[in-house]
Design a protein around this motif. Structure first.
Motif, PDB file in Angstrom:
ATOM      1  N   HIS A 151      49.571  52.470  29.778  1.00 57.05           N
ATOM      2  CA  HIS A 151      49.865  53.985  30.550  1.00 57.05           C
ATOM      3  C   HIS A 151      48.795  54.432  31.254  1.00 57.05           C
ATOM      4  N   THR A 152      49.131  54.829  32.569  1.00 54.25           N
ATOM      5  CA  THR A 152      48.198  55.650  33.524  1.00 54.25           C
ATOM      6  C   THR A 152      48.996  56.894  33.837  1.00 54.25           C
ATOM      7  N   LYS A 153      47.764  57.753  34.420  1.00 54.20           N
ATOM      8  CA  LYS A 153      48.296  59.243  34.784  1.00 54.20           C
ATOM      9  C   LYS A 153      49.046  58.926  35.913  1.00 54.20           C
ATOM     10  N   THR A 154      49.002  58.341  36.788  1.00 48.80           N
ATOM     11  CA  THR A 154      49.916  58.061  38.103  1.00 48.80           C
ATOM     12  C   THR A 154      51.153  57.273  37.884  1.00 48.80           C
ATOM     13  N   VAL A 155      52.349  58.118  38.088  1.00 46.67           N
ATOM     14  CA  VAL A 155      53.450  57.520  37.992  1.00 46.67           C
ATOM     15  C   VAL A 155      54.357  57.345  39.099  1.00 46.67           C
ATOM     16  N   HIS A 156      55.127  56.049  39.384  1.00 48.79           N
ATOM     17  CA  HIS A 156      55.808  55.887  40.571  1.00 48.79           C
ATOM     18  C   HIS A 156      57.347  56.126  40.286  1.00 48.79           C
ATOM     19  N   GLU A 157      58.225  56.588  40.963  1.00 48.98           N
ATOM     20  CA  GLU A 157      59.592  56.549  40.570  1.00 48.98           C
ATOM     21  C   GLU A 157      60.191  55.531  41.643  1.00 48.98           C
TER      22      GLU A 157
ATOM     23  N   CYS B 274      54.050  52.980  35.700  1.00 47.00           N
ATOM     24  CA  CYS B 274      52.684  53.422  35.751  1.00 47.00           C
ATOM     25  C   CYS B 274      51.859  52.611  36.764  1.00 47.00           C
ATOM     26  N   MET B 275      51.122  53.478  37.778  1.00 48.38           N
ATOM     27  CA  MET B 275      50.273  52.841  38.896  1.00 48.38           C
ATOM     28  C   MET B 275      48.942  52.511  38.430  1.00 48.38           C
ATOM     29  N   ALA B 276      48.493  51.422  39.168  1.00 46.30           N
ATOM     30  CA  ALA B 276      47.010  51.081  38.984  1.00 46.30           C
ATOM     31  C   ALA B 276      46.171  52.004  39.876  1.00 46.30           C
ATOM     32  N   ASP B 277      45.016  52.289  39.402  1.00 50.12           N
ATOM     33  CA  ASP B 277      44.072  53.048  40.511  1.00 50.12           C
ATOM     34  C   ASP B 277      42.811  51.865  40.403  1.00 50.12           C
ATOM     35  N   PHE B 278      41.903  52.332  41.127  1.00 49.99           N
ATOM     36  CA  PHE B 278      40.704  51.408  41.332  1.00 49.99           C
ATOM     37  C   PHE B 278      39.968  50.922  40.243  1.00 49.99           C
TER      38      PHE B 278
ATOM     39  N   THR C 202      60.520  47.525  44.404  1.00 49.99           N
ATOM     40  CA  THR C 202      61.026  46.548  42.899  1.00 49.99           C
ATOM     41  C   THR C 202      59.938  46.124  41.930  1.00 49.99           C
ATOM     42  N   PRO C 203      59.208  47.179  41.224  1.00 51.76           N
ATOM     43  CA  PRO C 203      58.221  46.804  40.276  1.00 51.76           C
ATOM     44  C   PRO C 203      58.796  46.429  38.807  1.00 51.76           C
ATOM     45  N   LEU C 204      60.108  46.875  38.833  1.00 51.27           N
ATOM     46  CA  LEU C 204      60.444  46.612  37.304  1.00 51.27           C
ATOM     47  C   LEU C 204      60.909  45.113  37.004  1.00 51.27           C
TER      48      LEU C 204
ATOM     49  N   CYS D 147      50.522  49.051  42.454  1.00 50.02           N
ATOM     50  CA  CYS D 147      49.753  50.052  42.875  1.00 50.02           C
ATOM     51  C   CYS D 147      49.726  50.421  44.337  1.00 50.02           C
ATOM     52  N   LYS D 148      49.053  51.273  44.915  1.00 54.00           N
ATOM     53  CA  LYS D 148      49.031  51.532  46.375  1.00 54.00           C
ATOM     54  C   LYS D 148      48.412  50.536  47.111  1.00 54.00           C
ATOM     55  N   PRO D 149      48.539  50.449  48.436  1.00 50.92           N
ATOM     56  CA  PRO D 149      48.060  49.211  49.301  1.00 50.92           C
ATOM     57  C   PRO D 149      46.417  49.297  49.222  1.00 50.92           C
ATOM     58  N   GLU D 150      45.947  50.394  49.279  1.00 50.45           N
ATOM     59  CA  GLU D 150      44.487  50.459  49.243  1.00 50.45           C
ATOM     60  C   GLU D 150      43.821  49.958  47.989  1.00 50.45           C
ATOM     61  N   VAL D 151      44.500  50.173  47.031  1.00 48.76           N
ATOM     62  CA  VAL D 151      44.117  49.567  45.731  1.00 48.76           C
ATOM     63  C   VAL D 151      44.219  48.234  45.774  1.00 48.76           C
ATOM     64  N   ALA D 152      45.502  47.599  46.188  1.00 44.98           N
ATOM     65  CA  ALA D 152      45.740  46.181  46.198  1.00 44.98           C
ATOM     66  C   ALA D 152      44.642  45.407  47.191  1.00 44.98           C
ATOM     67  N   GLU D 153      44.339  46.206  48.209  1.00 48.14           N
ATOM     68  CA  GLU D 153      43.343  45.532  48.920  1.00 48.14           C
ATOM     69  C   GLU D 153      41.935  45.533  48.196  1.00 48.14           C
ATOM     70  N   SER D 154      41.527  46.369  47.649  1.00 47.40           N
ATOM     71  CA  SER D 154      40.212  46.220  46.605  1.00 47.40           C
ATOM     72  C   SER D 154      40.279  45.059  45.877  1.00 47.40           C
ATOM     73  N   ILE D 155      41.574  44.724  45.435  1.00 45.85           N
ATOM     74  CA  ILE D 155      41.674  43.248  44.509  1.00 45.85           C
ATOM     75  C   ILE D 155      41.437  42.143  45.381  1.00 45.85           C
ATOM     76  N   VAL D 156      42.142  42.139  46.639  1.00 44.38           N
ATOM     77  CA  VAL D 156      42.095  41.125  47.594  1.00 44.38           C
ATOM     78  C   VAL D 156      40.716  40.693  47.981  1.00 44.38           C
ATOM     79  N   SER D 157      40.053  41.697  48.162  1.00 44.32           N
ATOM     80  CA  SER D 157      38.682  41.521  48.795  1.00 44.32           C
ATOM     81  C   SER D 157      37.711  41.529  47.962  1.00 44.32           C
ATOM     82  N   HIS D 158      37.815  41.456  46.588  1.00 46.46           N
ATOM     83  CA  HIS D 158      37.022  41.092  45.392  1.00 46.46           C
ATOM     84  C   HIS D 158      36.356  39.831  45.721  1.00 46.46           C
ATOM     85  N   PRO D 159      34.995  39.614  45.413  1.00 45.50           N
ATOM     86  CA  PRO D 159      34.448  38.070  45.690  1.00 45.50           C
ATOM     87  C   PRO D 159      35.039  37.230  44.829  1.00 45.50           C
TER      88      PRO D 159
END
Length: 476
Positions: free
Chosen positions: A14-20, A34-38, A180-182, A206-218
């Motif tokens: 569970h995280t603090k940020t919630v998406h409806e 629950c949404m993932a952050d960085f 459609t995350p469910l 997660c939000k797009p910028e968080v997804a991009e941080s995963i995609v760009s991980h070496p």
């Protein structure tokens, strides 16, 4: 209502940020996640490294068994999955049920392909320097696969990415559509229940910028993305992954030759244009009809449009439900209005009925109108006459996209000409471009992406070829 936890390395967090999440038909909330952050994103990659090592240590038959169990669980939980897809995606029940059935098939195919991953013998003695050397290749997993999936096929698209990733011995981080995350979280639950090592799976809305941080991980080895062209090409440049598959947009076309059975063609075109409210990458968007059959084809298409039932996606008899949200509906309606202002004619539809965009057929359009040159991703169909088959092929190719194309003709020369000259990933002779079976290679050219889906082909995108060379003298 308690928000659904995300899945991080097989653990429910569970995280603090919630998406409806909202039901596209009722407009009411159908749950929250629950949404993932960085921080969670970074943790997902760290845990996935451990998961990749565990997966690589599993034998092919063990990976196959996990996937076979998963396919069985999808079938057992099919009704629940159908309900989730209808609730958060607005997909008509009969199409939601078809997607769940396809998903089980996609995973079953992946399970079988897991047993067949192999390399090849490489002849070495064709040149003097290769004398006394024996060489063969093997395929090894890339490690971590990041799968980013769309709303329109929220289950089967995940299966097309996670299934081959697991079959190949990789760990997988899934970032589902925020609409459609469910469905994705339910899939993750079933995958863990099937026995996948928990470190090998994260499902993180997660939000797009968080997804991009995963995609760009070496440490990410492969990216498999399905979605808009704009986002896909951006991520291609953002990622460090050595393997990239992009399944992007399209404005799929059909050619209807003068010798075509128009009953069959019109029936298939209507289904291909308007199923799931046109929200499919290979929906029929453009029809090019020989001038001799143009009027007849239009009348048959309009007649079939009148039989379509529009309304509640829960109803088994419903053909057309809502688009994913009011914003997308408004964008599609504006495209129609823009086309009309530029001279297009609306033969049917072109209006919103209780928030649902009715199936729309346009004529007198031009190639530069957005309803032709862009992906509409809506229940909008344009029909244009042509005089020569060569002209029709040029009209289809006058597009920034190239996913699939359909050709209705009984002329073998025309069929072969289309096969050789249409610029797309697949040419479907005798049917619409919306045709797809889940074992086939699927992907596009030009702005429609790179790489291919289909379990056998996706596995090649998620593995590296390694050459082994033996010096026979060392074993003498």
């Amino acid at each position: 209502m308690v928000p659904h936890p995300l899945i991080l390395g097989g653990e429910y967090i569970h995280t603090k940020t919630v998406h409806e999440v909202f039901n596209p038909y009722t407009g009411l909330s159908c749950g929250s996640v629950c949404m993932a952050d960085f921080f969670e994103a970074k943790e997902a990659v760290r845990i996935a490294q451990t998961g990749a090592h565990r997966m690589a240590s599993l034998a092919a038959h063990e990976r196959s068994a996990i996937l076979h169990r998963l396919a069985g669980l999808i079938q057992e939980e099919s009704e629940k999955l159908v309900e989730i897809i209808i609730r958060e995606g607005g997909k008509a029940r009969k199409y939601a049920a078809a997607e769940v059935a396809r998903a089980a098939t996609t995973i079953s195919i992946s399970a079988e392909e897991a047993r067949r991953i192999s390399g090849s013998m490489v002849p070495m003695d064709g040149y003097p320097a290769g004398r006394g050397r024996l060489a063969f290749s093997i395929r090894v997993p890339v490690g971590i696969v990041v799968a980013i999936t769309p709303f329109n096929l929220p289950l089967n698209q995940i299966c097309h990415k996670a299934g081959p990733a697991i079959a190949a011995g990789n760990s997988c981080i899934i970032k589902p559509s925020s609409a459609t995350p469910l469905t994705a979280l339910k899939f993750g639950e079933l995958l863990l229940k099937a026995g996948l090592p928990k470190e090998a799976l994260s499902v993180i809305p997660c939000k797009p910028e968080v997804a991009e941080s995963i995609v760009s991980h070496p440490d990410v080895g492969a990216l498999s993305f399905t979605g808009s062209s704009k986002v896909g090409w951006h991520l291609r440049h953002a990622t460090n992954a050595g393997k990239i598959t992009l399944e992007l947009g399209g404005n799929a076309a059909v050619i209807v030759d003068e010798d075509t059975d128009l009953n069959i063609a019109s029936s298939r075109i209507v289904e291909g244009a308007f199923s799931h409210a046109g929200q499919v990458c290979i929906s029929v968007q453009r029809v090019f009809a020989h001038h001799v059959v143009y009027d007849d084809l239009i009348n048959r298409i309009l007649s079939r449009c009148k039989t379509l039932k529009i309304g509640d996606p829960n109803d088994q008899s419903t053909d057309i439900g809502p688009m994913i949200n009011p914003v997308k509906t408004a964008e599609a309606y504006k495209r129609i209005q823009d086309a009309v202002s530029q001279g297009a004619s609306v033969l049917c539809g072109g209006a919103c009925n209780e928030g649902i965009l009715t199936p729309t057929v346009l004529t007198n359009t031009s190639p530069l109108m957005s309803v032709n040159c862009e992906e509409v991703f809506a229940p909008i169909l344009t029909i244009t006459p042509y005089r020569t088959f060569h002209e029709a092929v040029l009209m289809v190719n006058d597009s920034p996209f190239g996913l699939q194309a359909g050709v209705f003709t009984k002329d073998v020369n025309h069929a072969l000409y289309a096969a050789n000259h249409l610029q797309c990933g697949a040419v479907v002779i005798g049917d619409i471009p919306t045709f797809r079976v889940d074992s086939m290679p699927y992907g596009g050219v030009k702005g429609s992406g790179i790489g291919r889906e289909g379990p056998y082909y996706a596995i090649r995108e998620m593995t590296e070829e390694r050459l082994i060379i033996l010096n026979e003298q060392q074993f003498a």
